[in-house]
Design a protein around this motif. Structure first.
Motif, PDB file in Angstrom:
ATOM      1  N   ALA B 209      75.554  -6.734  28.567  1.00 37.33           N
ATOM      2  CA  ALA B 209      74.093  -6.383  28.204  1.00 37.33           C
ATOM      3  C   ALA B 209      74.136  -5.397  27.325  1.00 37.33           C
ATOM      4  CB  ALA B 209      72.980  -6.026  29.492  1.00 37.33           C
ATOM      5  N   GLU B 210      73.126  -5.048  26.377  1.00 41.14           N
ATOM      6  CA  GLU B 210      73.064  -4.069  25.247  1.00 41.14           C
ATOM      7  C   GLU B 210      71.970  -3.182  25.679  1.00 41.14           C
ATOM      8  OE1 GLU B 210      73.648  -5.473  20.718  1.00 41.14           O
ATOM      9  OE2 GLU B 210      71.877  -6.240  21.690  1.00 41.14           O
ATOM     10  N   VAL B 211      72.065  -1.807  25.869  1.00 42.48           N
ATOM     11  CA  VAL B 211      71.312  -0.945  26.585  1.00 42.48           C
ATOM     12  C   VAL B 211      69.989  -0.887  25.545  1.00 42.48           C
ATOM     13  CG1 VAL B 211      70.518   1.707  26.954  1.00 42.48           C
ATOM     14  CG2 VAL B 211      72.964   0.465  27.661  1.00 42.48           C
ATOM     15  N   ILE B 212      70.424  -0.884  24.388  1.00 43.12           N
ATOM     16  CA  ILE B 212      69.373  -0.920  23.125  1.00 43.12           C
ATOM     17  C   ILE B 212      70.132  -2.031  22.018  1.00 43.12           C
ATOM     18  CG2 ILE B 212      68.290   0.218  21.327  1.00 43.12           C
ATOM     19  CD1 ILE B 212      67.215   1.070  23.892  1.00 43.12           C
ATOM     20  N   SER B 213      69.291  -2.862  21.580  1.00 45.73           N
ATOM     21  CA  SER B 213      69.754  -3.852  20.542  1.00 45.73           C
ATOM     22  C   SER B 213      70.299  -2.980  19.545  1.00 45.73           C
ATOM     23  CB  SER B 213      68.690  -4.976  20.459  1.00 45.73           C
ATOM     24  OG  SER B 213      67.757  -4.237  19.767  1.00 45.73           O
ATOM     25  N   SER B 214      70.959  -3.756  18.652  1.00 45.62           N
ATOM     26  CA  SER B 214      71.567  -2.981  17.345  1.00 45.62           C
ATOM     27  C   SER B 214      70.253  -2.469  16.407  1.00 45.62           C
ATOM     28  CB  SER B 214      72.584  -3.625  16.631  1.00 45.62           C
ATOM     29  OG  SER B 214      72.306  -5.053  16.501  1.00 45.62           O
ATOM     30  N   ASP B 215      69.338  -3.335  16.310  1.00 48.36           N
ATOM     31  CA  ASP B 215      68.151  -2.999  15.494  1.00 48.36           C
ATOM     32  C   ASP B 215      67.089  -2.125  16.109  1.00 48.36           C
ATOM     33  OD1 ASP B 215      67.031  -4.717  17.402  1.00 48.36           O
ATOM     34  OD2 ASP B 215      66.275  -6.235  15.979  1.00 48.36           O
ATOM     35  N   GLY B 216      67.697  -1.812  17.258  1.00 51.84           N
ATOM     36  CA  GLY B 216      66.606  -0.690  18.066  1.00 51.84           C
ATOM     37  C   GLY B 216      65.303  -1.210  18.599  1.00 51.84           C
ATOM     38  N   THR B 217      65.090  -2.345  18.637  1.00 51.74           N
ATOM     39  CA  THR B 217      63.784  -2.771  19.094  1.00 51.74           C
ATOM     40  C   THR B 217      63.569  -3.459  20.471  1.00 51.74           C
ATOM     41  OG1 THR B 217      64.348  -5.026  18.070  1.00 51.74           O
ATOM     42  CG2 THR B 217      63.215  -3.539  16.644  1.00 51.74           C
ATOM     43  N   THR B 218      64.879  -3.829  21.005  1.00 53.23           N
ATOM     44  CA  THR B 218      64.568  -4.264  22.490  1.00 53.23           C
ATOM     45  C   THR B 218      65.617  -3.761  23.368  1.00 53.23           C
ATOM     46  OG1 THR B 218      65.993  -6.483  21.632  1.00 53.23           O
ATOM     47  CG2 THR B 218      63.836  -6.546  21.859  1.00 53.23           C
ATOM     48  N   PRO B 400      68.382  -0.111  43.355  1.00 55.68           N
ATOM     49  CA  PRO B 400      68.924  -0.436  41.811  1.00 55.68           C
ATOM     50  C   PRO B 400      68.170  -1.538  41.252  1.00 55.68           C
ATOM     51  CG  PRO B 400      70.928  -0.338  43.145  1.00 55.68           C
ATOM     52  CD  PRO B 400      69.446  -0.174  44.318  1.00 55.68           C
ATOM     53  N   ALA B 401      67.786  -2.558  42.018  1.00 53.89           N
ATOM     54  CA  ALA B 401      67.037  -3.688  41.363  1.00 53.89           C
ATOM     55  C   ALA B 401      65.661  -3.321  40.843  1.00 53.89           C
ATOM     56  CB  ALA B 401      67.074  -4.894  42.357  1.00 53.89           C
ATOM     57  N   GLU B 402      65.071  -2.549  41.695  1.00 52.23           N
ATOM     58  CA  GLU B 402      63.701  -2.006  41.211  1.00 52.23           C
ATOM     59  C   GLU B 402      63.788  -1.164  40.183  1.00 52.23           C
ATOM     60  OE1 GLU B 402      59.630  -1.159  41.313  1.00 52.23           O
ATOM     61  OE2 GLU B 402      60.869  -2.568  42.363  1.00 52.23           O
ATOM     62  N   GLY B 403      64.822  -0.242  40.173  1.00 55.01           N
ATOM     63  CA  GLY B 403      64.981   0.600  39.106  1.00 55.01           C
ATOM     64  C   GLY B 403      65.368   0.195  37.754  1.00 55.01           C
ATOM     65  N   ASN B 404      66.202  -0.826  37.781  1.00 57.92           N
ATOM     66  CA  ASN B 404      66.487  -1.643  36.645  1.00 57.92           C
ATOM     67  C   ASN B 404      65.094  -2.368  36.053  1.00 57.92           C
ATOM     68  OD1 ASN B 404      68.139  -3.041  34.629  1.00 57.92           O
ATOM     69  ND2 ASN B 404      68.137  -4.783  35.946  1.00 57.92           N
ATOM     70  N   ALA B 405      64.425  -3.004  37.171  1.00 55.00           N
ATOM     71  CA  ALA B 405      63.147  -3.552  36.403  1.00 55.00           C
ATOM     72  C   ALA B 405      62.156  -2.828  35.899  1.00 55.00           C
ATOM     73  CB  ALA B 405      62.462  -4.280  37.659  1.00 55.00           C
ATOM     74  N   GLN B 406      61.884  -1.491  36.557  1.00 50.37           N
ATOM     75  CA  GLN B 406      61.220  -0.273  35.754  1.00 50.37           C
ATOM     76  C   GLN B 406      61.429   0.220  34.482  1.00 50.37           C
ATOM     77  OE1 GLN B 406      60.660   3.003  38.519  1.00 50.37           O
ATOM     78  NE2 GLN B 406      59.893   2.095  40.196  1.00 50.37           N
ATOM     79  N   LEU B 407      62.976   0.435  34.433  1.00 49.93           N
ATOM     80  CA  LEU B 407      63.488   0.618  33.009  1.00 49.93           C
ATOM     81  C   LEU B 407      63.079  -0.342  32.087  1.00 49.93           C
ATOM     82  CD1 LEU B 407      66.919   2.342  33.916  1.00 49.93           C
ATOM     83  CD2 LEU B 407      64.924   3.361  33.014  1.00 49.93           C
ATOM     84  N   GLY B 408      63.460  -1.880  32.394  1.00 49.92           N
ATOM     85  CA  GLY B 408      62.970  -2.902  31.668  1.00 49.92           C
ATOM     86  C   GLY B 408      61.651  -2.761  30.933  1.00 49.92           C
ATOM     87  N   GLU B 409      60.645  -2.355  31.856  1.00 52.01           N
ATOM     88  CA  GLU B 409      59.346  -2.381  31.244  1.00 52.01           C
ATOM     89  C   GLU B 409      59.190  -0.784  30.380  1.00 52.01           C
ATOM     90  OE1 GLU B 409      56.487  -2.504  34.503  1.00 52.01           O
ATOM     91  OE2 GLU B 409      57.586  -4.096  35.326  1.00 52.01           O
ATOM     92  N   GLN B 410      59.629   0.164  30.948  1.00 49.34           N
ATOM     93  CA  GLN B 410      59.395   1.530  30.562  1.00 49.34           C
ATOM     94  C   GLN B 410      59.942   1.949  29.241  1.00 49.34           C
ATOM     95  OE1 GLN B 410      59.338   4.577  33.340  1.00 49.34           O
ATOM     96  NE2 GLN B 410      58.105   3.418  34.887  1.00 49.34           N
ATOM     97  N   VAL B 411      61.439   1.505  29.302  1.00 42.34           N
ATOM     98  CA  VAL B 411      62.114   1.823  27.955  1.00 42.34           C
ATOM     99  C   VAL B 411      61.611   0.646  26.893  1.00 42.34           C
ATOM    100  CG1 VAL B 411      64.376   1.474  26.913  1.00 42.34           C
ATOM    101  CG2 VAL B 411      64.176   2.493  29.184  1.00 42.34           C
ATOM    102  N   GLN B 412      61.395  -0.432  27.115  1.00 37.64           N
ATOM    103  CA  GLN B 412      60.668  -1.555  26.013  1.00 37.64           C
ATOM    104  C   GLN B 412      59.381  -0.861  25.548  1.00 37.64           C
ATOM    105  OE1 GLN B 412      62.613  -4.170  24.956  1.00 37.64           O
ATOM    106  NE2 GLN B 412      60.852  -3.833  23.411  1.00 37.64           N
ATOM    107  N   ALA B 413      58.610  -0.312  26.419  1.00 39.09           N
ATOM    108  CA  ALA B 413      57.425   0.136  25.898  1.00 39.09           C
ATOM    109  C   ALA B 413      57.567   1.330  25.068  1.00 39.09           C
ATOM    110  CB  ALA B 413      56.404   0.998  27.266  1.00 39.09           C
ATOM    111  N   ALA B 414      58.484   2.385  25.420  1.00 35.56           N
ATOM    112  CA  ALA B 414      58.780   3.395  24.445  1.00 35.56           C
ATOM    113  C   ALA B 414      59.302   3.013  23.053  1.00 35.56           C
ATOM    114  CB  ALA B 414      60.078   4.366  25.069  1.00 35.56           C
ATOM    115  N   LEU B 415      60.317   1.912  23.056  1.00 34.61           N
ATOM    116  CA  LEU B 415      60.839   1.429  21.890  1.00 34.61           C
ATOM    117  C   LEU B 415      59.506   0.826  21.071  1.00 34.61           C
ATOM    118  CD1 LEU B 415      63.832  -0.556  23.159  1.00 34.61           C
ATOM    119  CD2 LEU B 415      63.892   1.569  21.849  1.00 34.61           C
ATOM    120  N   ASP B 416      58.496  -0.009  21.801  1.00 33.92           N
ATOM    121  CA  ASP B 416      57.654  -0.602  21.016  1.00 33.92           C
ATOM    122  C   ASP B 416      56.503   0.537  20.424  1.00 33.92           C
ATOM    123  OD1 ASP B 416      58.391  -2.967  21.887  1.00 33.92           O
ATOM    124  OD2 ASP B 416      56.915  -3.159  23.509  1.00 33.92           O
TER     125      ASP B 416
END
Lengths: 311, 420
Positions: B209-218, B400-416
């Motif tokens: 997986a990529e923590v942040i995609s190379s274009d910084g959007t996802t 960990p699964a719950e934390g990962n799911a939360q990060l998926g939402e919150q980090v994406q929101a910050a990038l958006d």
């Protein structure tokens, strides 16, 4: 000498201890309660002493640790479990401090910074506090509230505007740039205003009746009475100036212009810090404050008791 | 000199007029003549690298006799506060160190001068990309660091475990950690430290997986692969192969490692010089490549770049110095000092040779598969979320699964939010 002034001066003599006593309720109540708890509770002092001693150990421990670490090798300073006493004792850490930074000029900068800021605060805040407490001029309360609101603003918020002003004045990386923003404070003004408010107005009125102008009433009568407040202000300003890090760090760039607090902060490396050398430097930086405290112990305690906080 | 005459802020000057009068005598401290000699300032944050930077500055003065370079050292903890204040105020050092998390913010706000003349062919592509924003190069790569597994040979010998092989896998790593863990002696096989670059950024990449995609959007958080990368660590804590998060907060995992309480510790190339100079571990540790996960044994690569202040007075000379400080000659000086791996291709061998007792080529070999350090325009917006959530996961308060799911939402929101 007129009747009024003579009366005022006699009052001064008696008002002085009264004012000091009022600022130290703790020391006054202690003797009062002591006689009540007489013979049956004679062992109590030992309990109190034991508690105080335990508190003292807790307070002294960080200093002792700092002192001991300053004589350790780097390896001994980071080992787990930690060793209390240095083994072997090394004395080269102090030399390292002098080799790695211009300690002399940094020390001088710290002293100048502290002395000038303190002198500025004592003069300016005392005068401003007196004006807010005793002189009546239009908009006094509005201006005072504006002053107080400065106390609510965190330092970080005005870091940038303050930097831009100092920069426009051409004071970056210089002693005036270090000192000037600290020669005055809303806190000091507030402290002195409250103190002047607590002094009886009759003293001043008596002086005015005898023909003293406002400046004479301030400088000859009120300032001598305000001595405990001024001591408190001095104590706070000295401690705050000596330890101030953020502003000096931002405004100074060359090592010769930095105070000790910034010099010490620079010894912290990104991936590793030589703790014994850092502690040796910190020890050298603490010593002047320690000596000052021991010499002026009584005033320090008075100052703290007066304001009910230790900054 | 940098003491500019009062121009703006007339009001401020008026307000301070009495103060001015008070110290008028102290204001003039003998500024040098404006023409002729140029003084550049060079902002850095690492005291350990100061001597090498001093040598590089002196070498530049040898070829440019009218230029002197002053080094401005600010500890990392305060470096960014000071830099932001100075750069917003229109001052700040002429040339300074930049890192991955901050480059995009500074470049996109116009604080940095583009390095149009820089020849980027001498640097690893991953580093050039890190300092390229919207197609423009803003930073000259100075050094780089990759991650390896540092291990304590004495603890391996005592437990009768063979040293790690170059092609080991996650399973090998966990098995080795199990054999090294000895609760009676207070020894843990591994340290599942809550470190991004050193630990979970690497394992997330290794899991695919990529923590942040190379274009910084996802973000890759929220995917099963990211969860695998996180669980590699949390499983170790649960199994007792690593100290708990609480224990590692009390005593740093690196201190536990150098004190012989932890047998394997993931850390960067920067640790080499620290271990080499620490008598307790100098001869007893060595380094191995990262173990391979489902998708390989990628390491995150990060490096410092030399950038030029767009608000500086001598931008041409500054750009020359920035290029020189990242050149082959400067790289060789850095390599011999040993603190960091120089970025300039071909100069790394001197760094490897500087501490022959360690297998430092591990860090150079890692370049082949290295993945860029995750960064975006406003990196700290999502790293603060990441730190907060993962601290709970590591301490066991959040699955960990719950934390990962939360990060998926919150980090994406910050990038958006950055894109708006």
């Amino acid at each position: 000498m007129s009747e009024a002034l003579r009366e005022a001066l006699t009052d001064t003599a008696s008002a002085r201890p009264a004012a000091t006593a009022a600022t130290r309720p703790a020391t006054r109540t202690a003797p009062r309660t002591a006689p009540a708890a007489t013979t049956p509770r004679r062992r109590q002092p030992w309990v109190v002493h034991a508690l105080l001693a335990a508190g003292a150990v807790v307070m002294v421990f960080p200093f002792a640790w700092q002192l001991l670490t300053a004589f350790k090798t780097f390896q001994a300073s980071v080992q787990v479990p930690p060793s209390i006493l240095p083994d072997p004792w090394v004395f080269t850490n102090f030399g390292e401090v002098f080799a790695s930074m211009p300690f002399g000029s940094m020390f001088l900068n710290s002293v100048l910074l502290t002395v000038l800021r303190t002198a500025g605060q004592v003069v300016l805040c005392t005068m401003a506090g007196y004006a807010f407490a005793r002189l009546s001029f239009p908009g006094r309360n509005v201006i005072f509230v504006a002053f107080l609101s400065v106390l609510m603003v965190p330092t970080q918020l005005y870091l940038l505007p303050q930097y831009e002003i100092v920069q426009a004045l051409g004071w970056l990386d210089s002693l005036p740039g270090l000192v000037m923003p600290g020669i005055f404070s809303a806190f000091g003004t507030f402290l002195m205003r409250q103190f002047f408010m607590s002094l009886p107005a009759e003293l001043e009125e008596a002086a005015r009746l005898d023909g003293a102008n406002p400046w004479q009433a301030f400088s000859r009568v009120m300032v001598p009475l305000a001595r405990p407040g001024i001591v408190a202000l001095t104590v706070f300003t000295v401690l705050w100036s000596w330890n101030d890090l953020l502003w000096p760090l931002v405004v100074t760039t060359s090592p010769e212009k930095m105070p000790l607090s910034v010099g010490l902060a620079q010894m912290v490396g990104l991936h590793g810090t030589d703790f014994p050398v850092l502690m040796a430097g910190a020890l050298l930086a603490t010593l002047p404050m320690l000596v000052t405290f021991m010499v002026l112990q009584r005033q320090f305690i008075q100052g703290i008791a007066f304001t009910g906080s230790k900054g | 000199m940098r003491h500019s005459a009062p121009r703006r802020y007339a009001a401020a000057v008026l307000a301070l007029a009495p103060a001015l009068a008070l110290t008028a005598c102290a204001g003039d401290d003998g500024t040098a003549a404006a023409d002729g000699p140029v003084t550049l300032t060079y902002g850095i944050w690492d005291k350990n690298q100061e001597p090498a930077m001093r040598q590089i500055a002196d070498a530049f003065t040898e070829t440019h006799p009218d230029v002197t370079v002053e080094i401005e050292l600010t500890p990392f903890a305060d470096y960014w506060t000071k830099l932001r204040t100075a750069v917003s105020g229109g001052t700040g050092p002429d040339v300074f160190w930049m890192n991955g998390p901050n480059i995009q913010a500074y470049a996109s706000n116009g604080a940095l001068e583009p390095l149009a003349d820089l020849d980027t062919s001498g640097y690893p592509q991953g580093l050039v990309d890190l300092y390229t924003v919207d197609g423009t190069v803003y930073g000259a790569p100075k050094d780089f660091d990759t991650i390896g597994v540092w291990y304590n040979k004495d603890l391996f010998d005592a437990a009768g475990v063979e040293y790690p092989a170059d092609d080991w896998t996650w399973d090998d790593y966990v098995e080795t950690a199990e054999r090294l863990t000895d609760p009676d002696k207070g020894v843990w096989g591994s340290a599942a430290a809550l470190n991004d670059q050193q630990n979970y950024y690497d394992t997330i990449a290794q899991a695919g997986a990529e923590v942040i995609s190379s274009d910084g959007t996802t973000t890759g958080y929220g995917t099963p692969e990211a969860l695998t990368g996180l669980e590699f660590w949390t499983d170790q804590i649960a199994a007792g192969l690593s100290p708990t998060q609480e224990q590692m907060t009390d005593t740093s995992p690196e201190t536990l490692f150098t004190s012989g309480k932890v047998a394997m510790y993931w850390s960067g190339s920067w640790s080499a010089v620290a271990y080499d100079s620490n008598e307790a571990v100098a001869e007893s540790v060595d380094v191995a490549p990262l173990p391979a996960g489902p998708e390989g044994n990628q390491s995150v690569i990060h490096g410092v770049g030399n950038v030029v202040n767009a608000g500086g007075e001598h931008k041409d000379v500054a750009a020359q110095f920035a290029a020189f400080a990242s050149s082959e000659e400067a790289a060789t000086i850095q390599a011999e000092a040993g603190a960091v791996i120089p970025a300039y291709t071909g100069t790394q061998q001197a760094w490897v040779d500087a501490m022959p007792q360690y297998h430092l080529d591990v860090f150079i070999d890692a370049l082949e598969t290295a993945v860029p350090y995750p960064a975006s325009r406003n990196t700290s917006a999502w790293t603060s979320v990441q730190d907060e959530v993962l601290t709970q996961v590591w301490s066991g308060n959040l699955e960990p699964a719950e934390g990962n799911a939360q990060l998926g939402e919150q980090v994406q929101a910050a990038l958006d939010a950055e894109q708006e």
